[in-house]
Structures are given as structure tokens and as C-alpha cells.
Write a protein that holds these residues in place. Sequence first.
Motif, PDB file in Angstrom:
ATOM      1  N   PRO A  20      38.441 -44.407  10.500  1.00 25.31           N
ATOM      2  CA  PRO A  20      39.357 -45.293   9.774  1.00 25.31           C
ATOM      3  C   PRO A  20      39.760 -46.507  10.623  1.00 25.31           C
ATOM      4  O   PRO A  20      40.063 -46.377  11.807  1.00 25.31           O
ATOM      5  CB  PRO A  20      40.585 -44.415   9.501  1.00 25.31           C
ATOM      6  CG  PRO A  20      40.124 -43.009   9.704  1.00 25.31           C
ATOM      7  CD  PRO A  20      38.966 -43.053  10.646  1.00 25.31           C
ATOM      8  N   GLY A  21      39.697 -47.674  10.016  1.00 23.42           N
ATOM      9  CA  GLY A  21      40.143 -48.883  10.694  1.00 23.42           C
ATOM     10  C   GLY A  21      39.210 -49.423  11.761  1.00 23.42           C
ATOM     11  O   GLY A  21      39.582 -50.351  12.477  1.00 23.42           O
ATOM     12  N   ALA A  22      37.992 -48.877  11.880  1.00 20.92           N
ATOM     13  CA  ALA A  22      37.145 -49.227  13.021  1.00 20.92           C
ATOM     14  C   ALA A  22      35.907 -50.057  12.703  1.00 20.92           C
ATOM     15  O   ALA A  22      35.373 -50.713  13.588  1.00 20.92           O
ATOM     16  CB  ALA A  22      36.711 -47.951  13.740  1.00 20.92           C
ATOM     17  N   ALA A  23      35.438 -50.020  11.474  1.00 15.07           N
ATOM     18  CA  ALA A  23      34.146 -50.634  11.166  1.00 15.07           C
ATOM     19  C   ALA A  23      34.151 -51.192   9.749  1.00 15.07           C
ATOM     20  O   ALA A  23      35.110 -51.029   9.000  1.00 15.07           O
ATOM     21  CB  ALA A  23      33.034 -49.603  11.325  1.00 15.07           C
ATOM     22  N   LEU A  24      33.054 -51.831   9.411  1.00 13.54           N
ATOM     23  CA  LEU A  24      32.787 -52.200   8.024  1.00 13.54           C
ATOM     24  C   LEU A  24      31.747 -51.212   7.505  1.00 13.54           C
ATOM     25  O   LEU A  24      30.719 -50.992   8.160  1.00 13.54           O
ATOM     26  CB  LEU A  24      32.219 -53.611   7.928  1.00 13.54           C
ATOM     27  CG  LEU A  24      33.120 -54.748   8.391  1.00 13.54           C
ATOM     28  CD1 LEU A  24      32.366 -56.073   8.334  1.00 13.54           C
ATOM     29  CD2 LEU A  24      34.377 -54.810   7.544  1.00 13.54           C
TER      30      LEU A  24
END
Length: 176
Positions: free
Chosen positions: A65-69
Motif C-alpha cells: 500500500p502506498g508504494a507503487a503504481l
Amino acid sequence: MDESTIRDRLAGLPIPVLRYFASTGSSNDEALAWAEAGAPDGALVVADEQTRGKGRLERRWITRPGAALAFSLVLRPGPDELAHMPLYSPLGALAVSEALAALDLPVQIKWPNDVLVAGRKVCGILAESAWQGGILQAVVLGIGVNVTPDSLPPAEQLNFPAACLEAELGRRLERV
């Protein structure tokens, strides 16, 4: 990342409909199921977290979560496009590499489906197809981009050197 912000940022693009998941197993699996249920050409699935993301050769692609596309695009090729099916992954890699080159990053493509920055993988692409009988219904093009350091797997799980955009740019990025 939230659905409202994503919709606002994508307004004006030719994306007829979007489905957002805070968490899902695989954006490609969601997009394939949606394609089989009638999703239109250009439909987009976006996930903040993937717990069972996929890569080529049955490799895993985890999205924290919140780290990549992590997103998957439903494409419905017309008769003229069917002859070019093997090009979907490389064309996806080319599109991502052009976007990253606009950030003045030293981008390369590791054919057929990886995008590298300074020789390390920052993006993977997976094309999968939905068939009915012997007739192609849709192609799903899944794209995963490492944005933050949290997007990188532990070194012992890597089979190719990896990087993230924030480290390469030396600054924090907004994912949307």
C-alpha cells in the motif's frame, strides 16, 4: 491514493470507466474478469495494494500500500490489431519508458516487458488475454511501477536488480 483523486487526475483522458481497489489480489485478474463481463475498450483497473500480483513466467509482483503504481488496462483489439498481438507488452514498455524519460531519467527497455532506470528494473508489464472459444475478447495490459523504496522486494527475492523512482530522482513523488 484514493479513487476521487485518481478520477480527477485522469479526467480528460480517453478512459471510459475506472475501477479502484484499495486492496486486491491482482489488478490483471480483476481486469480479466471485468473484460469477460463486458468492460469496454480502455477500461482501467487501479489498485493501491496487490497481494497476488503477477509477472511473466509466473513470477509474483507484490504491491505494498502506498508504494507503487499498479494498474491494468482492458483493450479490445479490432481485426487489424490482431496481427500485432505480440507487440502489446513491448508497446506498454515503450509508453512507460517515454513517460519516465520525460523526468530526465536514463531509461532503457529490457525486452520484451521491463523498464529499467540506470540498469535496474523500475517497471514490469504483463499482457494477458481473455478468450471465448477461439475468439479473442480482450487483452489486459498490467503495469507495475516501483515508486517508493517500500515498493522493492527484499534483495534475496530479486532475480534482477531493482530500483524505485524516488531513489533515482532523489525526491518524493506523488503517485497520482
